[in-house]
Design a protein around this motif. Structure first.
Motif, PDB file in Angstrom:
ATOM      1  N   GLY A 130     -72.732 -25.830  32.619  1.00  0.00           N
ATOM      2  CA  GLY A 130     -74.077 -26.156  32.164  1.00  0.00           C
ATOM      3  C   GLY A 130     -74.368 -25.842  30.717  1.00  0.00           C
ATOM      4  N   ASN A 131     -73.356 -25.430  29.953  1.00  0.00           N
ATOM      5  CA  ASN A 131     -73.522 -25.205  28.522  1.00  0.00           C
ATOM      6  C   ASN A 131     -72.344 -25.841  27.782  1.00  0.00           C
ATOM      7  OD1 ASN A 131     -75.933 -23.302  28.210  1.00  0.00           O
ATOM      8  ND2 ASN A 131     -74.686 -22.213  29.730  1.00  0.00           N
ATOM      9  N   ALA A 158     -70.227 -34.467  25.050  1.00  0.00           N
ATOM     10  CA  ALA A 158     -71.188 -34.445  26.160  1.00  0.00           C
ATOM     11  C   ALA A 158     -71.826 -33.060  26.171  1.00  0.00           C
ATOM     12  CB  ALA A 158     -70.487 -34.743  27.481  1.00  0.00           C
ATOM     13  N   ILE A 159     -73.089 -32.991  25.749  1.00  0.00           N
ATOM     14  CA  ILE A 159     -73.713 -31.716  25.391  1.00  0.00           C
ATOM     15  C   ILE A 159     -74.867 -31.386  26.324  1.00  0.00           C
ATOM     16  CG2 ILE A 159     -74.915 -30.468  23.552  1.00  0.00           C
ATOM     17  CD1 ILE A 159     -73.487 -32.642  21.669  1.00  0.00           C
ATOM     18  N   ALA A 203     -82.066 -33.382  28.099  1.00  0.00           N
ATOM     19  CA  ALA A 203     -83.358 -32.895  27.625  1.00  0.00           C
ATOM     20  C   ALA A 203     -83.360 -31.379  27.457  1.00  0.00           C
ATOM     21  CB  ALA A 203     -84.459 -33.326  28.583  1.00  0.00           C
ATOM     22  N   ARG A 204     -82.536 -30.710  28.237  1.00  0.00           N
ATOM     23  CA  ARG A 204     -82.519 -29.244  28.171  1.00  0.00           C
ATOM     24  C   ARG A 204     -81.497 -28.703  27.176  1.00  0.00           C
ATOM     25  NH1 ARG A 204     -79.792 -27.876  34.105  1.00  0.00           N
ATOM     26  NH2 ARG A 204     -77.624 -28.309  33.543  1.00  0.00           N
ATOM     27  N   SER A 205     -80.785 -29.561  26.474  1.00  0.00           N
ATOM     28  CA  SER A 205     -79.805 -29.080  25.490  1.00  0.00           C
ATOM     29  C   SER A 205     -80.521 -28.438  24.301  1.00  0.00           C
ATOM     30  CB  SER A 205     -78.901 -30.227  25.021  1.00  0.00           C
ATOM     31  OG  SER A 205     -79.653 -31.238  24.400  1.00  0.00           O
ATOM     32  N   LYS A 206     -79.901 -27.437  23.723  1.00  0.00           N
ATOM     33  CA  LYS A 206     -80.447 -26.711  22.581  1.00  0.00           C
ATOM     34  C   LYS A 206     -79.343 -26.563  21.536  1.00  0.00           C
ATOM     35  CE  LYS A 206     -83.835 -24.102  25.308  1.00  0.00           C
ATOM     36  NZ  LYS A 206     -84.311 -22.740  25.699  1.00  0.00           N
ATOM     37  N   THR A 207     -79.487 -27.293  20.433  1.00  0.00           N
ATOM     38  CA  THR A 207     -78.475 -27.305  19.386  1.00  0.00           C
ATOM     39  C   THR A 207     -78.975 -26.498  18.201  1.00  0.00           C
ATOM     40  OG1 THR A 207     -77.765 -29.511  20.093  1.00  0.00           O
ATOM     41  CG2 THR A 207     -77.074 -28.786  17.896  1.00  0.00           C
ATOM     42  N   ALA A 208     -78.185 -25.539  17.764  1.00  0.00           N
ATOM     43  CA  ALA A 208     -78.622 -24.670  16.665  1.00  0.00           C
ATOM     44  C   ALA A 208     -77.481 -24.409  15.701  1.00  0.00           C
ATOM     45  CB  ALA A 208     -79.152 -23.343  17.202  1.00  0.00           C
ATOM     46  N   LEU A 253     -80.564 -26.127   8.775  1.00  0.00           N
ATOM     47  CA  LEU A 253     -79.605 -25.234   8.138  1.00  0.00           C
ATOM     48  C   LEU A 253     -80.275 -24.044   7.466  1.00  0.00           C
ATOM     49  CD1 LEU A 253     -77.158 -27.886   6.632  1.00  0.00           C
ATOM     50  CD2 LEU A 253     -76.883 -26.552   8.725  1.00  0.00           C
ATOM     51  N   TYR A 254     -81.513 -24.215   6.991  1.00  0.00           N
ATOM     52  CA  TYR A 254     -82.236 -23.088   6.384  1.00  0.00           C
ATOM     53  C   TYR A 254     -82.824 -22.150   7.428  1.00  0.00           C
ATOM     54  CZ  TYR A 254     -82.219 -24.790   1.522  1.00  0.00           C
ATOM     55  OH  TYR A 254     -81.852 -25.173   0.263  1.00  0.00           O
ATOM     56  N   THR A 255     -83.242 -22.695   8.577  1.00  0.00           N
ATOM     57  CA  THR A 255     -83.945 -21.873   9.567  1.00  0.00           C
ATOM     58  C   THR A 255     -83.071 -21.436  10.726  1.00  0.00           C
ATOM     59  OG1 THR A 255     -84.705 -23.738  10.930  1.00  0.00           O
ATOM     60  CG2 THR A 255     -86.076 -23.124   9.029  1.00  0.00           C
ATOM     61  N   GLY A 256     -82.055 -22.225  11.058  1.00  0.00           N
ATOM     62  CA  GLY A 256     -81.229 -21.909  12.215  1.00  0.00           C
ATOM     63  C   GLY A 256     -81.912 -22.147  13.539  1.00  0.00           C
ATOM     64  N   ARG A 257     -83.056 -22.818  13.523  1.00  0.00           N
ATOM     65  CA  ARG A 257     -83.805 -23.020  14.772  1.00  0.00           C
ATOM     66  C   ARG A 257     -83.081 -23.995  15.695  1.00  0.00           C
ATOM     67  NH1 ARG A 257     -86.519 -27.638  15.895  1.00  0.00           N
ATOM     68  NH2 ARG A 257     -87.053 -29.112  14.231  1.00  0.00           N
ATOM     69  N   SER A 258     -83.439 -23.961  16.970  1.00  0.00           N
ATOM     70  CA  SER A 258     -82.830 -24.840  17.953  1.00  0.00           C
ATOM     71  C   SER A 258     -83.467 -26.221  17.912  1.00  0.00           C
ATOM     72  CB  SER A 258     -82.976 -24.257  19.364  1.00  0.00           C
ATOM     73  OG  SER A 258     -82.203 -23.082  19.511  1.00  0.00           O
ATOM     74  N   LEU A 259     -82.632 -27.226  18.066  1.00  0.00           N
ATOM     75  CA  LEU A 259     -83.070 -28.606  18.169  1.00  0.00           C
ATOM     76  C   LEU A 259     -83.003 -29.006  19.631  1.00  0.00           C
ATOM     77  CD1 LEU A 259     -83.733 -31.269  16.494  1.00  0.00           C
ATOM     78  CD2 LEU A 259     -81.285 -31.759  16.680  1.00  0.00           C
ATOM     79  N   GLY A 260     -84.161 -29.266  20.235  1.00  0.00           N
ATOM     80  CA  GLY A 260     -84.197 -29.657  21.638  1.00  0.00           C
ATOM     81  C   GLY A 260     -83.619 -31.040  21.860  1.00  0.00           C
ATOM     82  N   GLY A 261     -83.325 -31.348  23.107  1.00  0.00           N
ATOM     83  CA  GLY A 261     -82.687 -32.614  23.417  1.00  0.00           C
ATOM     84  C   GLY A 261     -83.519 -33.827  23.045  1.00  0.00           C
ATOM     85  N   GLU A 262     -84.775 -33.848  23.419  1.00  0.00           N
ATOM     86  CA  GLU A 262     -85.617 -35.008  23.136  1.00  0.00           C
ATOM     87  C   GLU A 262     -85.849 -35.161  21.634  1.00  0.00           C
ATOM     88  OE1 GLU A 262     -89.098 -34.524  25.514  1.00  0.00           O
ATOM     89  OE2 GLU A 262     -88.059 -35.037  27.399  1.00  0.00           O
ATOM     90  N   GLU A 263     -86.060 -34.044  20.941  1.00  0.00           N
ATOM     91  CA  GLU A 263     -86.201 -34.098  19.486  1.00  0.00           C
ATOM     92  C   GLU A 263     -84.894 -34.554  18.847  1.00  0.00           C
ATOM     93  OE1 GLU A 263     -87.945 -31.242  15.902  1.00  0.00           O
ATOM     94  OE2 GLU A 263     -86.909 -30.318  17.603  1.00  0.00           O
TER      95      GLU A 263
END
Length: 283
Positions: free
Chosen positions: A78-79, A125-126, A148-153, A185-195
């Protein structure tokens, strides 16, 4: 009828990988699709020095693997991948001197280079966590399917490092744009799947339980296509980043002329005339 390939030439340039036994992740080849599964689910599939090196070498050897037409990269449990292992990579790096640190960063960068120059299209496949080096592997793939639940950072900034890691400052802006890449790249925040889908990082989203099947379906479609021509397309997509428009047009003219010499091109024409679907063979 084509003449058989010279055995000496074949021996030096054909390296089947269907039987390769991976040591630090799972590797399977079925119907021309190679699947890499990062397989440390209890830790969200982090990378180690060993898995970095083995992934680098596998993608390097794919240049000669005529039995692999497309590659799918995924993670178990699942990850996708949580990045470099905190205890097996991050900790030891603190005690290394500059030459050893540069050896490590060049090794990780070499993985990206090998992913970009291998002729097979790579589909990531993420699902779930996709962070640090995991986000880089996703970025370096040719296409990305997410959930939708993926979190890319790209979280290098959050651990005191620059965002310019493994080609991120060169590649990520070309995928999602300069401003959006700068934010990540400046913030390191997570990018959600839908975004991530809206931003163009993901080609599309799947339900978690259908993600791998959807990736394999896409891979099968590509594998059934003209694989030699697909390899040329990947090469040109990569090389034309550093070309002017005039240079790119000339390079594509030469590449397309080469593809017109393939038997797949003739197969497509004869199938069209016969109102049939072409059966490509990659030559």
């Amino acid at each position: 009828m084509n003449k058989p390939l010279d055995p000496a030439l074949q021996a030096g340039n054909h390296k089947p990988l269907a039987g390769y036994q991976a040591q630090h992740f799972l590797w399977e080849v079925k119907d021309g699709v190679g699947t890499i599964t990062l397989n440390r689910p209890e830790r969200k599939n982090p990378l180690t020095f060993d898995s970095y090196a083995e992934l680098r070498d596998l993608f390097h050897n794919l240049k000669w693997a005529t039995d692999v037409k497309t590659v799918v990269v995924t993670g178990a449990g699942g990850n996708f991948c949580s990045g470099g292992d905190v205890h097996e990579i991050i900790g030891p790096l603190i005690d290394l001197k500059a030459p050893e640190l540069l050896m490590f960063t060049r090794m990780t960068g070499e993985l990206v280079k090998m992913m970009r120059v291998c002729p097979q299209p790579i589909i990531a496949a993420i699902d779930g966590v996709c962070a640090g080096a995991g986000a880089i592997i996703a970025m370096s793939s040719d296409m990305r399917l997410g959930t939708a639940r993926s979190k890319t950072a790209f979280l290098f900034n959050r651990v005191g490092l620059a965002g310019c890691d493994m080609g991120a400052c060169a590649m990520l802006p070309r995928i999602i744009g300069q401003g959006r890449a700068s934010e990540l790249l400046y913030t390191g925040r997570s990018l959600g799947g839908e975004e991530g889908e809206r931003w163009g990082f993901f080609n599309r989203l799947s339900e978690p339980e259908a993600l791998l099947a959807d990736a394999h379906k896409l891979a099968a479609d590509l594998t059934a296509g003209p694989s030699f021509a697909n390899g040329i397309t990947k090469t040109m997509l990569h090389q034309e980043w550093a070309m002017t428009i005039e240079q790119a047009i000339e390079a594509e003219a030469q590449a397309q002329a080469i593809c017109m010499l393939t038997e797949d091109y003739g197969r497509a024409y004869h199938a069209f005339v016969a109102k049939q679907k072409p059966v490509f063979q990659g030559n």
